[in-house]
Design a protein around this motif. Structure first.
Motif, mmCIF file in Angstrom:
data_model
loop_
_atom_site.group_PDB
_atom_site.id
_atom_site.type_symbol
_atom_site.label_atom_id
_atom_site.label_comp_id
_atom_site.label_asym_id
_atom_site.label_seq_id
_atom_site.Cartn_x
_atom_site.Cartn_y
_atom_site.Cartn_z
ATOM 1 N N THR A 80 10.706 3.036 -7.792
ATOM 2 C CA THR A 80 9.490 3.525 -8.443
ATOM 3 C C THR A 80 9.095 2.597 -9.592
ATOM 4 O O THR A 80 7.923 2.241 -9.751
ATOM 5 N N ILE A 81 10.077 2.201 -10.374
ATOM 6 C CA ILE A 81 9.826 1.292 -11.501
ATOM 7 C C ILE A 81 9.323 -0.053 -10.966
ATOM 8 O O ILE A 81 8.344 -0.608 -11.481
ATOM 9 N N ALA A 82 9.967 -0.573 -9.932
ATOM 10 C CA ALA A 82 9.578 -1.869 -9.357
ATOM 11 C C ALA A 82 8.130 -1.837 -8.879
ATOM 12 O O ALA A 82 7.373 -2.778 -9.114
ATOM 13 N N ARG A 83 7.752 -0.759 -8.210
ATOM 14 C CA ARG A 83 6.370 -0.617 -7.729
ATOM 15 C C ARG A 83 5.380 -0.592 -8.894
ATOM 16 O O ARG A 83 4.361 -1.255 -8.883
ATOM 17 N N LYS A 84 5.728 0.190 -9.905
ATOM 18 C CA LYS A 84 4.823 0.352 -11.049
ATOM 19 C C LYS A 84 4.678 -0.939 -11.859
ATOM 20 O O LYS A 84 3.590 -1.261 -12.316
ATOM 21 N N VAL A 85 5.762 -1.685 -12.011
ATOM 22 C CA VAL A 85 5.741 -2.914 -12.803
ATOM 23 C C VAL A 85 5.298 -4.110 -11.953
ATOM 24 O O VAL A 85 4.756 -5.081 -12.474
ATOM 25 N N GLY A 86 5.544 -4.021 -10.646
ATOM 26 C CA GLY A 86 5.174 -5.123 -9.756
ATOM 27 C C GLY A 86 6.200 -6.237 -9.731
ATOM 28 O O GLY A 86 5.843 -7.422 -9.680
#
Length: 177
Positions: A34-40
């Motif tokens: 989720t963090i990876a998706r949000k931060v890119g």
């Protein structure tokens, strides 16, 4: 923590902390994906950052598990989030900057402000965000107090000259026009 790594909260780690806080406003815990998706960014980048945040005591995390802010992490994230929101609102609602640019400016500026600067921004924000004529005296007092803090009783000649020069400057064009 591997050798050579700073044992401090860096601007990049502050960004991750804020993102985890935002996620936890909607659900009980965050996940690496989720963090990876949000931060890119990649999953390994997030994993590395979360491990560092755990080493610093800002999050609780076990490999392949949920990420939860500690009370220390929550306090720091709330503080960063509130500061970024105020800076964003100032740029957007007071200066008329687009919301996207205002958010980027807020995210970047927030990392480099001392506690005293954050406090002054909070005081100024209270005055200016919903400005009215009855706040004019408070604004004047704030500016006078600010000048006392830097030992200035009157604007230096270079500032006066700059104000005059501004009147003669052509308006800048936006990128992409």
């Amino acid at each position: 923590m591997p050798r050579g790594r700073k044992k401090t909260l860096t601007p990049a780690l502050e960004d991750y902390l804020t993102v985890i806080y935002e996620i936890q406003q909607k659900q009980p815990a965050a996940r690496i994906s989720t963090i990876a998706r949000k931060v890119g960014v990649s999953l390994p980048s997030v994993t590395n950052a979360v491990r560092r945040l755990a080493d610093l005591g800002y999050v609780e995390y076990e490999k392949y598990g949920l990420i939860i802010l500690t009370s220390r992490g929550k306090r720091k994230a709330q503080s960063l989030y509130a500061l970024q929101k105020r800076i964003k609102n100032f740029f957007h609602y007071v200066l008329g900057i687009s919301i996207d640019v205002s958010e980027k400016l807020a995210r970047h500026l927030s990392h480099y402000l001392t506690a005293r600067t954050r406090e002054r921004i909070k005081d100024f924000y209270r005055l200016i965000i919903d400005f009215s004529e009855d706040k004019a005296k408070e604004l004047r007092k704030f500016i006078e107090e600010s000048r006392k803090l830097v030992n200035v009783t009157a604007l230096p000649e270079e500032v006066i000259e700059d104000l005059k020069a501004m009147e003669k400057e052509p308006e800048e064009e936006e990128e992409g026009e």
